[in-house]
Design a protein around this motif. Structure first.
Motif, short mmCIF file in Angstrom:
data_model
loop_
_atom_site.label_atom_id
_atom_site.label_comp_id
_atom_site.label_asym_id
_atom_site.label_seq_id
_atom_site.Cartn_x
_atom_site.Cartn_y
_atom_site.Cartn_z
N VAL A 1 -0.20 -8.02 -4.85
CA VAL A 1 0.09 -9.44 -4.74
C VAL A 1 1.40 -9.58 -3.98
O VAL A 1 2.38 -8.90 -4.30
N VAL A 2 1.41 -10.45 -2.96
CA VAL A 2 2.64 -10.74 -2.23
C VAL A 2 3.02 -12.18 -2.57
O VAL A 2 2.26 -13.12 -2.29
N LEU A 3 4.18 -12.33 -3.19
CA LEU A 3 4.67 -13.66 -3.58
C LEU A 3 5.19 -14.41 -2.36
O LEU A 3 5.43 -13.81 -1.29
N ALA A 4 5.40 -15.70 -2.49
CA ALA A 4 5.87 -16.55 -1.39
C ALA A 4 7.19 -16.06 -0.82
O ALA A 4 7.45 -16.21 0.38
N ASP A 5 8.05 -15.44 -1.64
CA ASP A 5 9.35 -14.95 -1.16
C ASP A 5 9.26 -13.56 -0.53
O ASP A 5 10.27 -12.97 -0.16
N GLY A 6 8.03 -13.01 -0.44
CA GLY A 6 7.83 -11.70 0.17
C GLY A 6 7.82 -10.53 -0.82
O GLY A 6 7.49 -9.40 -0.45
N GLN A 7 8.19 -10.79 -2.06
CA GLN A 7 8.17 -9.73 -3.07
C GLN A 7 6.74 -9.26 -3.29
O GLN A 7 5.81 -10.06 -3.39
N GLU A 8 6.55 -7.93 -3.35
CA GLU A 8 5.24 -7.35 -3.57
C GLU A 8 5.13 -6.80 -4.99
O GLU A 8 6.02 -6.13 -5.48
N LEU A 9 4.00 -7.11 -5.62
CA LEU A 9 3.68 -6.59 -6.94
C LEU A 9 2.42 -5.74 -6.82
O LEU A 9 1.41 -6.21 -6.28
N THR A 10 2.50 -4.50 -7.27
CA THR A 10 1.33 -3.65 -7.31
C THR A 10 1.07 -3.27 -8.76
O THR A 10 1.98 -3.26 -9.58
N PRO A 11 -0.19 -2.96 -9.10
CA PRO A 11 -0.51 -2.70 -10.50
C PRO A 11 -0.13 -1.31 -11.01
O PRO A 11 -0.38 -0.98 -12.16
N THR A 12 0.48 -0.49 -10.17
CA THR A 12 0.92 0.84 -10.60
C THR A 12 2.35 1.07 -10.16
O THR A 12 2.86 0.39 -9.26
N GLU A 13 2.98 2.04 -10.78
CA GLU A 13 4.37 2.35 -10.45
C GLU A 13 4.49 2.75 -8.98
O GLU A 13 3.60 3.37 -8.42
N LYS A 14 5.60 2.37 -8.40
CA LYS A 14 5.85 2.70 -6.98
C LYS A 14 6.46 4.06 -6.86
O LYS A 14 7.11 4.57 -7.66
#
Length: 127
Positions: free
Chosen positions: A114-127
Motif C-alpha cells: 500500500v502506498v499512502l498519499a504522502d508516499g509512505q509504503e506499507l508492506t505486509p512483511t518485515e522489510k
C-alpha cells in the motif's frame, strides 16, 4: 493395560484428521500468482483481525462506477513487525495498492503493498 495405547493412538489419529481442514485455507490456489495489479482508490474499511487482516478499497472507474475490492493480508501480530498499527489505514484515505488478483476475476486479492498519499509504503512483511 494394552487398551490404553490403542485408545491414545486412535485419539491422536482422530485429532489429526479433524485438524487437517484448518490448514487447507492457506493455499494460494485461488489467486493468479503470476500477475500483479495496481489500483488507486479510497479505503472504505480496514479490519485489524485474525486470522487475516482485510483491506477494503473502493475504486472508481472513468465512468464513475465504483468497484468494491477486498484484499487479504497478514494478521496483526505480523503487521506490527512490518511497521503497521491499528489505524495505519483509515476510511477515506487515498491510496495506491499493489496486489495479486483472484484467478476468477472477482474483486478480491492478496495485498502486496500500500502506498499512502504522502508516499509512505506499507508492506505486509518485515522489510
Amino acid at each position: 493395560m494394552k487398551a490404553k495405547p490403542v485408545v491414545l493412538l486412535a485419539l491422536l489419529v482422530g485429532l489429526l484428521v479433524i485438524s487437517v481442514p484448518l490448514f487447507a485455507h492457506h493455499g494460494g490456489v485461488a489467486y493468479d500468482t503470476g500477475r500483479r495489479i495496481t489500483l488507486k482508490g479510497t479505503i472504505s474499511n480496514f479490519e485489524w483481525t485474525n486470522p487475516h487482516s482485510q483491506v477494503h478499497l473502493d475504486v472508481t472507474d472513468d465512468k464513475g462506477n465504483v468497484a468494491h475490492w477486498n484484499f487479504e493480508t497478514q494478521p496483526p501480530s505480523i503487521l506490527i513487525h512490518a511497521g503497521w498499527h491499528r489505524d495505519s489505514l483509515k476510511p477515506g484515505d487515498q491510496v495506491t495498492l499493489v496486489a495479486t488478483p483472484a484467478k476468477n476475476g472477482s474483486t478480491i486479492g492478496l495485498l502486496s503493498k500500500v502506498v499512502l498519499a504522502d508516499g509512505q509504503e506499507l508492506t505486509p512483511t518485515e522489510k
